[in-house]
Motif scaffolding. Structure first.
Motif, PDB file in Angstrom:
ATOM      1  N   VAL A   1      10.414  -4.680  18.788  1.00 38.29           N
ATOM      2  CA  VAL A   1       9.447  -5.675  18.330  1.00 38.29           C
ATOM      3  C   VAL A   1      10.053  -6.482  17.184  1.00 38.29           C
ATOM      4  O   VAL A   1      10.692  -5.924  16.284  1.00 38.29           O
ATOM      5  N   PHE A   2       9.844  -7.775  17.238  1.00 42.79           N
ATOM      6  CA  PHE A   2      10.327  -8.692  16.211  1.00 42.79           C
ATOM      7  C   PHE A   2       9.203  -9.029  15.240  1.00 42.79           C
ATOM      8  O   PHE A   2       8.085  -9.347  15.652  1.00 42.79           O
ATOM      9  N   VAL A   3       9.500  -8.972  13.942  1.00 43.49           N
ATOM     10  CA  VAL A   3       8.552  -9.388  12.905  1.00 43.49           C
ATOM     11  C   VAL A   3       9.160 -10.569  12.167  1.00 43.49           C
ATOM     12  O   VAL A   3      10.233 -10.453  11.575  1.00 43.49           O
ATOM     13  N   THR A   4       8.476 -11.704  12.206  1.00 45.73           N
ATOM     14  CA  THR A   4       8.989 -12.904  11.557  1.00 45.73           C
ATOM     15  C   THR A   4       8.520 -12.984  10.113  1.00 45.73           C
ATOM     16  O   THR A   4       7.503 -12.386   9.739  1.00 45.73           O
ATOM     17  N   THR A   5       9.261 -13.727   9.320  1.00 42.16           N
ATOM     18  CA  THR A   5       8.873 -13.951   7.921  1.00 42.16           C
ATOM     19  C   THR A   5       8.949 -15.427   7.558  1.00 42.16           C
ATOM     20  O   THR A   5       8.918 -15.783   6.376  1.00 42.16           O
ATOM     21  N   GLY A   6       9.048 -16.293   8.576  1.00 44.02           N
ATOM     22  CA  GLY A   6       9.177 -17.720   8.314  1.00 44.02           C
ATOM     23  C   GLY A   6       8.466 -18.575   9.339  1.00 44.02           C
ATOM     24  O   GLY A   6       8.013 -18.086  10.387  1.00 44.02           O
TER      25      GLY A   6
ATOM     26  N   ARG B   1      11.548  -4.951  -0.093  1.00 39.60           N
ATOM     27  CA  ARG B   1      10.544  -4.064  -0.683  1.00 39.60           C
ATOM     28  C   ARG B   1       9.437  -3.728   0.315  1.00 39.60           C
ATOM     29  O   ARG B   1       8.983  -2.590   0.406  1.00 39.60           O
ATOM     30  N   GLY B   2       8.975  -4.749   1.042  1.00 37.12           N
ATOM     31  CA  GLY B   2       7.874  -4.514   1.966  1.00 37.12           C
ATOM     32  C   GLY B   2       8.279  -3.750   3.204  1.00 37.12           C
ATOM     33  O   GLY B   2       7.507  -2.939   3.724  1.00 37.12           O
TER      34      GLY B   2
ATOM     35  N   GLU C   1       4.788  -5.726   4.593  1.00 31.96           N
ATOM     36  CA  GLU C   1       4.394  -4.375   5.008  1.00 31.96           C
ATOM     37  C   GLU C   1       3.286  -4.429   6.046  1.00 31.96           C
ATOM     38  O   GLU C   1       3.338  -3.725   7.068  1.00 31.96           O
ATOM     39  N   ASN C   2       2.288  -5.262   5.820  1.00 32.53           N
ATOM     40  CA  ASN C   2       1.145  -5.333   6.728  1.00 32.53           C
ATOM     41  C   ASN C   2       1.559  -5.811   8.119  1.00 32.53           C
ATOM     42  O   ASN C   2       1.065  -5.301   9.131  1.00 32.53           O
TER      43      ASN C   2
ATOM     44  N   SER D   1       0.801  -1.226   0.000  1.00 32.47           N
ATOM     45  CA  SER D   1       0.000   0.000   0.000  1.00 32.47           C
ATOM     46  C   SER D   1       0.831   1.274   0.000  1.00 32.47           C
ATOM     47  O   SER D   1       0.335   2.346  -0.340  1.00 32.47           O
ATOM     48  N   GLY D   2       2.086   1.161   0.423  1.00 36.95           N
ATOM     49  CA  GLY D   2       2.903   2.358   0.590  1.00 36.95           C
ATOM     50  C   GLY D   2       2.801   2.960   1.979  1.00 36.95           C
ATOM     51  O   GLY D   2       3.530   3.905   2.301  1.00 36.95           O
TER      52      GLY D   2
END
Length: 359
Positions: free
Chosen positions: A188-193, A256-257, A220-221, A147-148
């Motif tokens: 805060v940790f954001v996981t991607t897996g 990118r996100g 991004e979300n 979304s940007g």
């Protein structure tokens, strides 16, 4: 309270493909790991095997051996291998069925979704257990396009990238988050897996099963959710694979996100070829850094070491060599902690020092 879980990791505990089990042994907010199944290392202490420090969690030869030794049947059985092959062979399927027959709920981190297979679901129904496919993405109607709005995030976003798969990006990110919190910062940790999700990360999604049209938007979300819900001082995002890795595209979607403000790169100095691709030489660290910086329009501010197949002396020599060559702080977070990374982040983002002083 954490639920007891037994983790299957035959022949792979402590190795690259055992990264799910390795991660769960090191940290899990969701499960209390009561044992690992790996007949090649039976009887060993998982902590000693993994990091040289005993933790009292043993490695068992089989499900039957584990259930004989444990005082109660664990609530969950986790498939703790992350192989290149997506589907189980007949022998591995029987392991899952045995766990179901024993009364354990199944937690599956593979891109093969057990709930989509009638043999698994019928077996689960018969024995009154559940199946959780951790990597199964949300329904298409619930997925997010980019979304940007990532530009609305007014705190530093850091991504931990790497020069290959399974080099410790998630581990370094989690250790860094803990170190930042110890400084009084709301990190805060954001996981991607899938392993981050299994460990209990509140924010993130396994992006490698998403179509390219939604992977960036889901990263991004997840960051936006973390920002809005936690009001953090800093967000640390787990990387996947490597930007240079020819087999995977997750890194580009994460960059990118997240649109990171700074990047930390994890590297295994002794590794010569890409994980699972022995004929493809690993890109040199200097070239990976250049590729990341050009692609992201951000800066690599620190290097972290994966000490696989290295002595402590070799690690220390590599740290000195890289610091001299790249003029960046370098550490192995499992051996030497995150002090250098925290100092560099506060230097790069002075507002973090003000936040830590206030708290």
């Amino acid at each position: 309270m954490k639920a007891d879980a037994l983790v299957y990791c035959e022949n792979e505990f402590g190795s690259v493909d055992g990264k799910v089990a390795n991660g769960l042994i090191r940290q899990s907010e969701r499960y209390s790991i009561v044992g690992i199944i790996d007949s090649s290392k039976k009887g060993q202490d998982t902590g000693e095997r993994l990091d040289g420090v005993s933790n009292g969690i043993l490695i068992f030869e089989s499900i039957e051996h584990a259930l004989e030794e444990l005082s109660t049947i664990p609530e969950y059985f986790i498939y703790g291998i992350a192989p290149l092959a997506s589907f189980l062979n007949d022998e591995q399927k029987e392991i899952i069925f045995t766990a179901m027959k024993s009364g354990m709920n199944i937690v599956n981190g593979l891109p093969e979704f057990f709930n989509d297979n009638i043999h698994y679901t019928n077996m689960a129904l018969k024995y009154g257990v559940t199946i959780q496919d951790v990597r199964k993405p949300p329904a298409r109607k619930n997925l997010h396009n980019f979304s940007g709005r990532i530009g609305e995030v007014k705190v530093p976003i850091i991504t931990v990238m790497g020069t290959d798969c399974a080099v410790g990006k998630r581990t370094t990110a989690l250790v860094l988050v803990e170190a930042l919190r110890n400084e009084g910062l709301n990190a805060v940790f954001v996981t991607t897996g899938q392993t981050g999700l299994l460990q209990g990360s509140k924010y993130g999604v396994a992006i490698d099963v998403l179509t390219s049209g939604f992977a960036t938007g889901e990263v991004e979300n997840a960051i936006l959710n973390a920002y809005e819900q936690e009001q953090p001082d800093i967000i640390v995002v787990e990387g996947q694979g490597a930007l240079s890795h020819p087999a995977f595209t997750s890194s580009s979607a994460i960059i990118r996100g997240a649109m990171p403000d700074a990047i930390i790169i994890q590297h295994p100095p002794k590794r010569k070829s890409y994980c699972d691709y022995p004929k493809i030489p690993l890109l040199d660290l200097v070239d990976e850094i250049e590729m990341i910086e050009v692609f992201s329009k951000s800066k690599v501010i620190a290097i972290t070491i994966n000490h696989e197949n290295m002595t402590n002396v070799e690690v220390d020599n590599a740290i000195k060599r890289y610091e001299s060559k790249y003029d960046l702080p370098v550490t192995d977070v499992l051996l030497h902690g995150c002090d250098k990374l925290v100092r560099e982040l506060i230097k790069t983002f002075p507002e973090l020092k003000r936040e830590s002083v206030l708290i």
